[in-house]
Design an enzyme around this catalytic site. Structure first.
Site, short mmCIF file in Angstrom:
data_model
loop_
_atom_site.label_atom_id
_atom_site.label_comp_id
_atom_site.label_asym_id
_atom_site.label_seq_id
_atom_site.Cartn_x
_atom_site.Cartn_y
_atom_site.Cartn_z
N GLN A 135 17.32 17.16 42.27
CA GLN A 135 16.14 17.98 41.91
C GLN A 135 14.85 17.16 42.09
O GLN A 135 14.80 16.37 43.01
CB GLN A 135 16.27 18.53 40.49
N GLY A 192 21.55 20.67 46.33
CA GLY A 192 22.10 20.91 47.66
C GLY A 192 21.46 19.94 48.62
O GLY A 192 20.25 19.96 48.81
N HIS A 193 22.25 19.03 49.16
CA HIS A 193 21.72 18.00 50.06
C HIS A 193 22.34 18.16 51.44
O HIS A 193 23.54 18.26 51.57
CB HIS A 193 22.08 16.60 49.54
N ASP A 198 14.46 19.66 46.82
CA ASP A 198 14.54 20.01 48.26
C ASP A 198 13.52 19.26 49.11
O ASP A 198 13.06 19.78 50.13
CB ASP A 198 14.35 21.53 48.48
N GLY A 246 14.06 16.58 50.81
CA GLY A 246 14.70 15.82 51.89
C GLY A 246 15.22 14.48 51.37
O GLY A 246 15.31 13.51 52.11
N LYS A 247 15.59 14.47 50.09
CA LYS A 247 16.10 13.23 49.47
C LYS A 247 17.38 12.75 50.15
O LYS A 247 17.59 11.55 50.28
CB LYS A 247 16.45 13.47 48.00
P1 IMP Z 1 19.32 25.04 37.18
O1 IMP Z 1 19.20 23.58 37.47
O2 IMP Z 1 20.39 25.73 37.97
O3 IMP Z 1 19.41 25.32 35.70
O4 IMP Z 1 17.95 25.74 37.66
C1 IMP Z 1 16.70 25.49 37.02
C2 IMP Z 1 15.58 25.44 38.03
O5 IMP Z 1 15.75 24.30 38.87
C3 IMP Z 1 15.52 26.64 38.97
O6 IMP Z 1 14.17 26.90 39.30
C4 IMP Z 1 16.25 26.17 40.20
O7 IMP Z 1 15.86 26.87 41.36
C5 IMP Z 1 15.80 24.72 40.24
N1 IMP Z 1 16.73 23.83 40.92
C6 IMP Z 1 17.89 23.34 40.47
N2 IMP Z 1 18.46 22.54 41.38
C7 IMP Z 1 17.62 22.49 42.41
C8 IMP Z 1 17.63 21.79 43.66
O8 IMP Z 1 18.53 21.01 43.98
N3 IMP Z 1 16.57 22.02 44.48
C9 IMP Z 1 15.55 22.82 44.14
N4 IMP Z 1 15.48 23.48 42.99
C10 IMP Z 1 16.50 23.32 42.13
#
Ligand code: IMP
Length: 429
Positions: free
Chosen positions: A223, A39-40, A12, A14-15
């Site tokens: 991520q 989520g972008h 998150d 701001g990529k």
């Molecule tokens: P998962 O990727 O759904 O298995 O989640 C594992 C961890 O990564 C959790 O703490 C999620 O909140 C975090 N996470 C996964 N995708 C994102 C993202 O796009 N932005 C921020 N955190 C993420």
């Protein structure tokens, strides 16, 4: 010049905006890991677009956008995303999926949900999109890949191996619903139709041609480094490799194809889900950052935890992420702050020891407290500034200090969500 855009914190950062800006001059954009857990948000054509899996480069006509082999795809979510873009009049003909990408099956989301709901203290705070279980099965060699959907023989043989194992696990370990071969075969036929217009069986040729012709490639990470399964705050991580190195395994190109790795970081830090966060602010200041920065998740709507910039983890991210420069976003969030803190070290409350290198043993992080230096705010709205030299002196001082601590240059400064609200300190377009 080929570039990787990597999240340098916990996601998150701001990529999407940075990827979107750099995509203008790219010919080929490859999303290399993760799935619809990402989520972008991109603001373009006076509209706000929310992306999960499809590279945001799709907003430009004539670009080839690949969903790489290192990704995991939840078919229903993919369909929803693509239909949303088509409805907005976006031309999606440039979208291609590497047939080696993995499929998130219904049991993956069910297991993810079950594990999260029953884990108690061991809860990760996942997005419940089946990411962990899909990668687990991929590594255990009992996953399905997109290419399996187009060979009845391969699919049938694989299901004969996968389903007895999976059903035993679903029933006996999780007490969840089991699946018949007929059911799954029918589901896979549906998935084959969803992906058909986009699956690129000629992906090797596309990548080879682009390489030979010197096309500009942009590798899009999801991520962030601190959520990397190998280098992040394990086990509070995602199940893939967002680091710069992940761009190679996930895209099909080798390391020599990469010229720059741009690490995107916020001027502060946010995190969703569980896990250590040394500079977290649980007070009014954290709330102020959240409100001004609109820190609520795109995928899950969850409230993001907020804290001051942490140069200790960021320096670690520079190393393991392979960063060559930093894109600093949301600097405008501090416009009304009198003071801005910057964490330069951790203090171990058990023995007073000071760490300037990131301690990877995350279970000790609860004993760490941040050592801050305080910078004066600038009290000026920077959102309209487009030249580095026009930034207020205190803002420039803060940025210079970050460069000094991180030992890499800041290449881009983002002062608002729009494409135009960007300062290129170094011309890396
Ligand atoms: P998962 O990727 O759904 O298995 O989640 C594992 C961890 O990564 C959790 O703490 C999620 O909140 C975090 N996470 C996964 N995708 C994102 C993202 O796009 N932005 C921020 N955190 C993420």
């Amino acid at each position: 010049m080929n570039k990787v855009v990597v999240g340098a914190q916990w996601g998150d950062e701001g990529k999407a905006k940075i990827t979107d800006l750099l995509a203008q001059n790219a010919d080929l954009i490859i999303r290399y890991q993760g799935g619809c857990n990402a989520g972008h948000t991109v603001v373009a054509h006076n509209k706000t677009f929310k992306f999960h899996l499809i590279p945001s480069g799709i907003l430009y006509e004539g670009k080839t956008c690949f969903i790489g082999a290192g990704t995991v795809i939840l078919p229903e979510y993919f369909e929803e995303e693509i239909q949303g873009l088509i409805k907005e009049g976006i031309d999606v003909s440039g979208l291609k999926i590497n047939p080696l990408a993995s499929i998130t099956m219904p049991w993956h989301t069910e297991i993810d949900g079950y594990s999260e709901n029953t884990a108690g203290k061991g809860k990760i705070g996942t997005t419940k999109k089946g990411i962990g279980p899909t990668y687990t099965d991929k590594m255990a060699r009992i996953g399905l890949k997109i290419e399996d959907l187009y060979s009845e023989e391969a699919l049938s043989e694989k299901l004969d191996i996968i389903l007895p194992l999976k059903n035993k696990q679903l029933k006996e370990v999780y007490g969840l619903k089991t699946y018949t071969k007929e059911e799954v075969t029918a589901l896979c036929r549906k998935y084959a139709e969803i992906f058909k217009p986009y699956v690129c069986f000629e992906w090797q040729k596309v990548l080879e041609d682009a390489k030979r012709e010197g096309k500009a490639v942009l590798f899009e990470g999801a991520q962030g480094v601190m959520l990397d399964v190998d280098y992040g705050t394990y086990p509070f991580v995602t199940s893939s490799n967002p680091i710069g190195g992940g761009a190679c395994t996930g895209s099909g190109y080798g390391p020599k194809m990469i010229d720059e790795v741009i690490g995107v970081a916020k001027a502060y830090v946010t995190r969703v889900g569980e896990g250590p966060f040394v500079t977290e602010l649980k007070d009014e200041t954290g709330g102020k950052i959240r409100e001004i920065g609109h820190e609520y998740g795109v995928t899950t709507g969850r409230v993001r935890r907020c804290g001051w910039f942490d140069a200790v983890t960021m320096k670690y991210a520079v190393l393991v992420g392979g960063l060559t420069s930093v894109a600093l976003t949301k600097i405008d969030v501090f416009d009304t702050f009198d003071e801005i803190k910057l964490c330069t070290a951790y203090k171990d409350t058990r023995n007073g020891e000071i760490y300037t290198n990131y301690p990877t043993d995350v279970f000790c992080h609860k004993y760490l407290e941040p050592v801050y230096e305080t910078h004066k705010g600038w009290g000026v709205d920077v959102s309209g500034i487009r030249e580095y030299n026009n930034l207020p002196e205190n803002c420039k001082k803060y940025l210079s200090r970050l460069e000094e601590l991180l030992e890499v240059p800041i290449s881009i400064i983002s002062v608002g969500p729009d494409r135009e609200q960007t300062i290129f300190k170094i011309n890396i377009k």
